[in-house]
Design a protein around this motif. Sequence first.
Motif, PDB file in Angstrom:
ATOM      1  N   ARG A   1       0.834  -1.190   0.000  1.00 61.03           N
ATOM      2  CA  ARG A   1       0.000   0.000   0.000  1.00 61.03           C
ATOM      3  C   ARG A   1       0.873   1.246   0.000  1.00 61.03           C
ATOM      4  O   ARG A   1       1.923   1.279   0.660  1.00 61.03           O
ATOM      5  CB  ARG A   1      -0.941   0.018   1.205  1.00 61.03           C
TER       6      ARG A   1
ATOM      7  N   ARG B   1      -2.990   4.162  -2.995  1.00 62.19           N
ATOM      8  CA  ARG B   1      -3.242   3.050  -3.917  1.00 62.19           C
ATOM      9  C   ARG B   1      -2.731   1.746  -3.306  1.00 62.19           C
ATOM     10  O   ARG B   1      -1.941   1.760  -2.361  1.00 62.19           O
ATOM     11  CB  ARG B   1      -2.606   3.290  -5.288  1.00 62.19           C
TER      12      ARG B   1
ATOM     13  N   GLY C   1       0.320   2.573  -9.769  1.00 55.76           N
ATOM     14  CA  GLY C   1       0.031   1.310  -9.103  1.00 55.76           C
ATOM     15  C   GLY C   1       0.155   0.095 -10.004  1.00 55.76           C
ATOM     16  O   GLY C   1      -0.153  -1.018  -9.596  1.00 55.76           O
TER      17      GLY C   1
END
Length: 203
Positions: free
Chosen positions: A125, A136, A174
């Motif tokens: 994370r 994200r 991400g």
Amino acid sequence: DIASGMCLRTLEGHTSNVYHVAITPDGKIAVSGSKDRTLRVWDITNGMCLRTLEGHTDWVNAVAITPDGKTAVSRSEDNTTLRVWDIASGKCLKTLEGHTDKVNAVAITADGKTAVSRSKDRTLRVWDIASGKCLRTFVGHTGQVIAVAITTDGKTAVSGSADKTLRVWDIPSGKCLRTLVGHTRSVNAVSITTDGQTVVSGS
């Protein structure tokens, strides 16, 4: 003293095992995490404990410090959260919540604004340290994520997992850019060269 090999001083105060220590970039302050459930802030020059950071309910085994030396981020065996500390005052500024299993450790980007945590829940994370918000989540590993390193420019993270692979992540989006395969057991350590071009992993 590295040159002479002599012990300059001993930092005493924890009442149980010390599992992790981080040092501020100016080399003057150390922050340690212990099985006694606390972190301690030390003046390296004289060995004095400046303050004790209390709040975790189980042993503290990972600590990272922002490049300005003002903030520490820690994780403990107590739950799935991380804690953000003001080193000068000893206050807990934020609790970072979102992982669904224990957090293994945390790394901080060179600008000190973002933290990347890895967890037994098989994800990483990305956190905004100032607000405490999860920006994200990186999903893709099929085993717990054990190690992570961040490039100096703060744009790329490389993670190592119990699934025997490393993954290269684009932090802003991400996205998983590629998977590095070759180890035959869990990847437990990852480090990146300062130019961001080469990764060294241990298994």
